[in-house]
Design a protein around this motif. Structure first.
Motif, PDB file in Angstrom:
ATOM      1  N   UNK A  51       0.858  -1.182   0.000  1.00  0.00           N
ATOM      2  CA  UNK A  51       0.000   0.000   0.000  1.00  0.00           C
ATOM      3  C   UNK A  51       0.889   1.225   0.000  1.00  0.00           C
ATOM      4  N   UNK A  52       0.771   2.046  -1.047  1.00  0.00           N
ATOM      5  CA  UNK A  52       1.583   3.254  -1.161  1.00  0.00           C
ATOM      6  C   UNK A  52       0.762   4.458  -0.711  1.00  0.00           C
ATOM      7  N   UNK A  53       1.244   5.132   0.320  1.00  0.00           N
ATOM      8  CA  UNK A  53       0.540   6.281   0.893  1.00  0.00           C
ATOM      9  C   UNK A  53       1.341   7.545   0.600  1.00  0.00           C
ATOM     10  N   UNK A  54       0.672   8.573   0.103  1.00  0.00           N
ATOM     11  CA  UNK A  54       1.335   9.828  -0.213  1.00  0.00           C
ATOM     12  C   UNK A  54       1.132  10.865   0.874  1.00  0.00           C
ATOM     13  N   UNK A 108      -5.070  13.776 -13.119  1.00  0.00           N
ATOM     14  CA  UNK A 108      -4.004  12.951 -13.677  1.00  0.00           C
ATOM     15  C   UNK A 108      -3.648  11.783 -12.791  1.00  0.00           C
ATOM     16  N   UNK A 109      -2.923  10.800 -13.342  1.00  0.00           N
ATOM     17  CA  UNK A 109      -2.531   9.601 -12.599  1.00  0.00           C
ATOM     18  C   UNK A 109      -1.717   9.953 -11.362  1.00  0.00           C
ATOM     19  N   UNK A 110      -1.873   9.143 -10.311  1.00  0.00           N
ATOM     20  CA  UNK A 110      -1.212   9.397  -9.036  1.00  0.00           C
ATOM     21  C   UNK A 110      -0.100   8.384  -8.780  1.00  0.00           C
ATOM     22  N   UNK A 111       0.873   8.820  -7.991  1.00  0.00           N
ATOM     23  CA  UNK A 111       1.986   7.947  -7.623  1.00  0.00           C
ATOM     24  C   UNK A 111       1.725   7.262  -6.296  1.00  0.00           C
ATOM     25  N   UNK A 112       0.470   7.273  -5.835  1.00  0.00           N
ATOM     26  CA  UNK A 112       0.102   6.695  -4.549  1.00  0.00           C
ATOM     27  C   UNK A 112      -1.236   5.989  -4.674  1.00  0.00           C
TER      28      UNK A 112
END
Length: 285
Positions: A51-54, A108-112
């Protein structure tokens, strides 16, 4: 300045959170998972099994501690890990990505997979991103140097001639323009750090931030500053939500996890631990 009792303030916040989420508080036992189909194995995360959290950089207290979101300390770090656990992720399964506030809310696409960074839920933002159910109600607050002409003022009318500032793109700025409505144009800053420097240098009379941040700034960062008062709520209470990519396949499960944490009393416990000091400040009339 009078301060409501902590149990009363926390109980009020719990009821209001439930109202914002569109459901009444319940006393049912928490479910073992976030909901049907919301398992670690089935969730479409950026990296399978992770799970990637920003969040932003720097990440400020009391939301985070020591600019280390991975340490689990601070209200939002603790909430993120609680949501992760509810979804079936161990602490070691959580990774953090640093994303600027304005980039996170942009289309737009997210890194998280989700971002936690004091994002107020607004209809405008929902055109570009998804939000979870609310995890925290927020109040905007005016702070000023103790030597400022607005220190000790008690009404919005007292602030009409003040030069006020806030971070760009935030609801703190919106509180100035929509509620306080000063005669002069508000000053905008790229970060709270820039805004705090302007306050310290006397370039503005007052700075608008959320209440927990106001307590931290005045208590730890700028002790020569003081809280002037809270800005009145207008309409539905403003609330923070976890931010996700638009139409994310995770939104439903993340929202269910937040709701389960609220119903179980976990969010209240975390608020008591990390944000209790923010319970109470004179409201500007």
């Amino acid at each position: 300045m009078s301060r409501p009792s902590l149990p009363f303030a926390l109980a009020t916040a719990t009821v209001l959170l439930a109202a914002v989420a569109g459901c009444a508080p319940q006393e049912a036992a928490p479910t073992p998972s976030a909901g049907a189909g919301c398992t670690k194995e089935s969730l479409p995360t950026k990296t399978a099994g992770k799970l990637t959290v920003g969040t932003d950089d720097p990440a400020y207290a009391p939301w985070f501690q020591d600019n280390k979101p991975e340490n689990g300390q601070g209200f939002e770090s603790a909430v993120a890990y609680a949501v992760a656990e509810r979804l079936g992720y161990a602490r070691d399964d959580v990774t953090w990505a640093r994303v600027r506030f304005d980039n996170a809310v942009a289309p737009g696409p997210k890194a998280f997979d989700f971002d936690i960074n004091q994002f107020s839920i607004t209809e405008e933002r929902k055109q570009a991103v998804d939000f979870s159910a609310p995890y925290y109600l927020v109040r905007q607050t005016v702070i000023a140097l103790k030597s400022s002409k607005i220190a000790g003022k008690s009404s919005l009318a007292d602030l009409r001639d003040a030069k006020l500032g806030a971070q760009v793109g935030t609801t703190s700025y919106q509180a100035i323009t929509d509620v306080i409505k000063p005669a002069g144009k508000p000053q905008v800053y790229n970060s709270n750090d820039d805004a705090k420097k302007a306050l310290q240098n006397g370039q503005i009379d007052g700075l608008v931030v959320d209440l927990p941040t106001a307590f931290y700034i005045t208590g730890a960062e700028i002790p020569e500053a003081t809280i002037v008062g809270q800005v009145p709520q207008v309409g539905v209470p403003e609330a923070f939500g976890l931010l996700l990519d638009k139409d994310s396949g995770l939104t439903r499960c993340v929202s269910q996890a937040v709701t389960a944490l609220r119903d179980a009393g976990t969010l209240t416990e975390l608020e008591r631990k990390w944000l209790a000091q923010s319970a109470g400040a004179t409201e500007l009339t």
